[in-house]
Scaffold this active site. Structure first.
Site, PDB file in Angstrom:
ATOM      1  N   LEU A  78      -7.828  41.491  68.439  1.00  0.00           N
ATOM      2  CA  LEU A  78      -7.725  40.025  68.403  1.00  0.00           C
ATOM      3  C   LEU A  78      -8.319  39.382  69.649  1.00  0.00           C
ATOM      4  CD1 LEU A  78      -4.063  39.596  67.080  1.00  0.00           C
ATOM      5  CD2 LEU A  78      -6.179  39.040  65.861  1.00  0.00           C
ATOM      6  N   LYS A 180       3.251  31.087  66.421  1.00  0.00           N
ATOM      7  CA  LYS A 180       2.802  30.978  65.029  1.00  0.00           C
ATOM      8  C   LYS A 180       2.412  29.533  64.700  1.00  0.00           C
ATOM      9  CE  LYS A 180       2.626  34.015  62.472  1.00  0.00           C
ATOM     10  NZ  LYS A 180       1.494  34.958  62.292  1.00  0.00           N
ATOM     11  N   PRO A 204       5.692  33.104  55.239  1.00  0.00           N
ATOM     12  CA  PRO A 204       6.878  33.849  54.801  1.00  0.00           C
ATOM     13  C   PRO A 204       8.071  33.628  55.726  1.00  0.00           C
ATOM     14  CG  PRO A 204       4.988  35.309  55.259  1.00  0.00           C
ATOM     15  CD  PRO A 204       4.685  33.976  55.869  1.00  0.00           C
TER      16      PRO A 204
HETATM   17  P1  NAP Z   1       3.670  44.331  62.405  1.00  0.00           P
HETATM   18  O1  NAP Z   1       4.029  45.455  61.523  1.00  0.00           O
HETATM   19  O2  NAP Z   1       4.076  44.398  63.837  1.00  0.00           O
HETATM   20  O3  NAP Z   1       2.117  44.061  62.289  1.00  0.00           O
HETATM   21  C1  NAP Z   1       1.426  43.264  63.208  1.00  0.00           C
HETATM   22  C2  NAP Z   1      -0.008  43.684  63.189  1.00  0.00           C
HETATM   23  O4  NAP Z   1      -0.743  42.886  64.121  1.00  0.00           O
HETATM   24  C3  NAP Z   1      -0.184  45.148  63.587  1.00  0.00           C
HETATM   25  O5  NAP Z   1      -1.119  45.745  62.715  1.00  0.00           O
HETATM   26  C4  NAP Z   1      -0.775  45.044  64.976  1.00  0.00           C
HETATM   27  O6  NAP Z   1      -1.672  46.100  65.299  1.00  0.00           O
HETATM   28  C5  NAP Z   1      -1.560  43.762  64.868  1.00  0.00           C
HETATM   29  N1  NAP Z   1      -1.865  43.261  66.200  1.00  0.00           N
HETATM   30  C6  NAP Z   1      -1.009  42.828  67.149  1.00  0.00           C
HETATM   31  N2  NAP Z   1      -1.698  42.516  68.261  1.00  0.00           N
HETATM   32  C7  NAP Z   1      -3.012  42.785  67.996  1.00  0.00           C
HETATM   33  C8  NAP Z   1      -4.225  42.692  68.737  1.00  0.00           C
HETATM   34  N3  NAP Z   1      -4.245  42.254  70.009  1.00  0.00           N
HETATM   35  N4  NAP Z   1      -5.397  43.030  68.140  1.00  0.00           N
HETATM   36  C9  NAP Z   1      -5.402  43.483  66.863  1.00  0.00           C
HETATM   37  N5  NAP Z   1      -4.279  43.610  66.106  1.00  0.00           N
HETATM   38  C10 NAP Z   1      -3.119  43.260  66.681  1.00  0.00           C
HETATM   39  O7  NAP Z   1       4.295  42.970  61.867  1.00  0.00           O
HETATM   40  P2  NAP Z   1       4.399  42.401  60.380  1.00  0.00           P
HETATM   41  O8  NAP Z   1       5.828  42.140  60.157  1.00  0.00           O
HETATM   42  O9  NAP Z   1       3.630  43.203  59.442  1.00  0.00           O
HETATM   43  O10 NAP Z   1       3.660  40.992  60.573  1.00  0.00           O
HETATM   44  C11 NAP Z   1       2.370  40.752  60.040  1.00  0.00           C
HETATM   45  C12 NAP Z   1       2.137  39.266  60.005  1.00  0.00           C
HETATM   46  O11 NAP Z   1       3.153  38.635  59.220  1.00  0.00           O
HETATM   47  C13 NAP Z   1       2.178  38.605  61.378  1.00  0.00           C
HETATM   48  O12 NAP Z   1       1.206  37.593  61.404  1.00  0.00           O
HETATM   49  C14 NAP Z   1       3.580  37.989  61.407  1.00  0.00           C
HETATM   50  O13 NAP Z   1       3.641  36.888  62.286  1.00  0.00           O
HETATM   51  C15 NAP Z   1       3.724  37.578  59.954  1.00  0.00           C
HETATM   52  N6  NAP Z   1       5.111  37.401  59.508  1.00  0.00           N
HETATM   53  C16 NAP Z   1       5.965  38.484  59.510  1.00  0.00           C
HETATM   54  C17 NAP Z   1       7.272  38.297  59.069  1.00  0.00           C
HETATM   55  C18 NAP Z   1       8.258  39.432  59.037  1.00  0.00           C
HETATM   56  O14 NAP Z   1       9.453  39.181  58.849  1.00  0.00           O
HETATM   57  N7  NAP Z   1       7.829  40.687  59.175  1.00  0.00           N
HETATM   58  C19 NAP Z   1       7.697  37.022  58.651  1.00  0.00           C
HETATM   59  C20 NAP Z   1       6.790  35.966  58.658  1.00  0.00           C
HETATM   60  C21 NAP Z   1       5.497  36.170  59.083  1.00  0.00           C
HETATM   61  P3  NAP Z   1      -1.167  47.515  65.861  1.00  0.00           P
HETATM   62  O15 NAP Z   1      -0.706  48.256  64.620  1.00  0.00           O
HETATM   63  O16 NAP Z   1      -2.373  48.101  66.478  1.00  0.00           O
HETATM   64  O17 NAP Z   1      -0.057  47.230  66.811  1.00  0.00           O
END
Ligand code: NAP
Length: 362
Positions: A78, A180, A204
């Site tokens: 990113l 966000k 979400p």
């Molecule tokens: P997650 O499993 O922690 O996934 C986050 C992803 O972002 C990981 O693949 C991580 O890569 C990547 N990332 C973080 N920093 C980065 C960087 N500097 N460069 C490239 N990639 C980077 O979290 P998730 O729950 O799946 O969340 C995914 C999305 O959904 C996010 O945008 C989050 O805000 C949104 N969201 C999540 C929830 C929830 O409850 N889980 C709710 C609402 C919205 P690495 O694998 O290399 O660390």
């Protein structure tokens, strides 16, 4: 059936030839999205920070082996300008899920805001340069709509919906929500300055449900693990929250990416629940051998002890969330995307069963 017949009929005609990009492909939400895209027979360009980490990519590779779609892995970060160029080349749809999802951080500006906002700009500016891109689906969050459950009292309809923007988060209060909100605002600004591609946003609530890999970590899993591993054996607070199944979130992204009529923001939340309500639902399913909280902690105790347990749980956070329900309207996601939400019990039971089977609760 997580999508209604109208949406399924519209998706039956989608052109499966151009590839699609998923950023943050090793993430929890992205995993189920990629599973769904591969199931549709699409070629998925998976952008990850470390393509050499074969362990983290094993689950995605296994999906490719069992489904009709194809997977190609690209290195992207990113915070590195231009690093999505190769991954995005030739793609028609970009699903931008990558963003740090961490509630408690040392430096909110460095650890949350910068990667979320600069990363979104980096990905969307690349979309401006890639003539194949027609649509960008941004994984925003309910956190871009509100910080605290009490914020609903100040909304025009007394509930959270797509017309509401978070105006209460800051670096010192709900910093993840702040990141966000700023990232989604940056995305709309870039989208509005051009007319070739359309931005469609998914917001979400808390995402729960099984991951594609037993080894998935992150905030959704740490919350569920805390509920089940005895950490909260003395009780849980009545902290209101929206919950949605990760598989429903994947369906929402699919519809947002390919429905010709999809446009704007979509609050994607299936249920209004709370920590203690989740504990009670889980305890029925898990049985007495697990110390899952069924007693509600008094608000005064959470107010006193919350900040000691987690630096993100300040007294302001407790006051504005504990004892307040998550009040929401998900009509737009149901009517415009055709989402049919799974029952909350299904989500919790499937996630618990995965955690138990993988030995993470013992
Ligand atoms: P997650 O499993 O922690 O996934 C986050 C992803 O972002 C990981 O693949 C991580 O890569 C990547 N990332 C973080 N920093 C980065 C960087 N500097 N460069 C490239 N990639 C980077 O979290 P998730 O729950 O799946 O969340 C995914 C999305 O959904 C996010 O945008 C989050 O805000 C949104 N969201 C999540 C929830 C929830 O409850 N889980 C709710 C609402 C919205 P690495 O694998 O290399 O660390």
């Amino acid at each position: 059936m997580p999508l209604n017949d109208n949406t399924l009929a519209a998706l039956a005609h989608l052109d499966r030839s151009p590839p699609v990009l998923v950023t943050g492909a090793t993430g929890y939400v992205a995993g189920q999205l990629i599973r769904r895209l591969l199931q549709e027979g699409l070629t998925v360009h998976a952008a990850v920070r470390d393509p050499g980490n074969t362990e983290r990519l094993a689950a995605l590779k296994a999906l490719e082996d069992s489904m009709s779609g194809k997977l190609r892995v690209f290195a992207s970060d990113l915070l590195e300008q231009g690093s999505y160029a190769e991954a995005m080349a030739g793609c028609r749809v970009v699903f931008h899920t990558a963003s740090p999802f961490v509630v408690s951080v040392e430096d909110p500006e460095r650890d949350l805001v910068r990667p979320a906002v600069e990363g979104t700009r980096n990905v969307l500016q690349e979309a401006n340069r890639q003539s194949s891109v027609e649509r960008v689906v941004l994984t925003s969050s309910c956190a871009a709509i509100y910080s605290d459950n009490a914020d609903a009292l100040d909304t025009p309809r007394g509930c959270f919906d797509e017309s509401v923007w978070n105006t209460t988060a800051s670096l010192t209060h709900q910093a993840y929500s702040h990141s966000k909100t700023l990232a989604e605002q940056a995305a709309w600004k870039i989208a509005e300055q051009q007319s070739r591609w359309r931005l469609v946003v998914i917001n979400p609530s808390l995402v729960l449900g099984p991951a594609i890999s037993d080894d998935t970590h992150g905030e959704s899993f740490s919350l569920m693990t805390q509920l089940c591993d005895g950490t909260l054996r003395i009780g849980a607070p009545d902290y209101g929250m929206g919950v949605v199944d990760v598989r429903d979130v994947a369906e929402a992204h699919l519809a947002a990416g390919f429905l010709p009529t999809a446009t704007g923001r979509h609050l994607v939340a299936g249920h209004s629940s709370s920590f203690i309500a989740l504990g009670r639902l889980l305890s029925h399913h898990a049985g007495p051998q697990y110390a899952i909280p069924t007693r509600q902690l008094p608000r005064w105790l959470v107010w006193l002890a919350g900040p000691l347990a987690n630096r993100a749980v300040t007294r302001k956070v407790v006051s504005r969330n504990v004892g307040h329900a998550f009040v929401f309207d998900n009509t737009r996601s149901r009517e415009r995307l055709g989402l049919v939400y799974r029952p909350l019990e299904t989500t919790l039971h499937d996630m618990f069963d995965q955690l138990e089977a993988s030995g993470r609760l013992s």
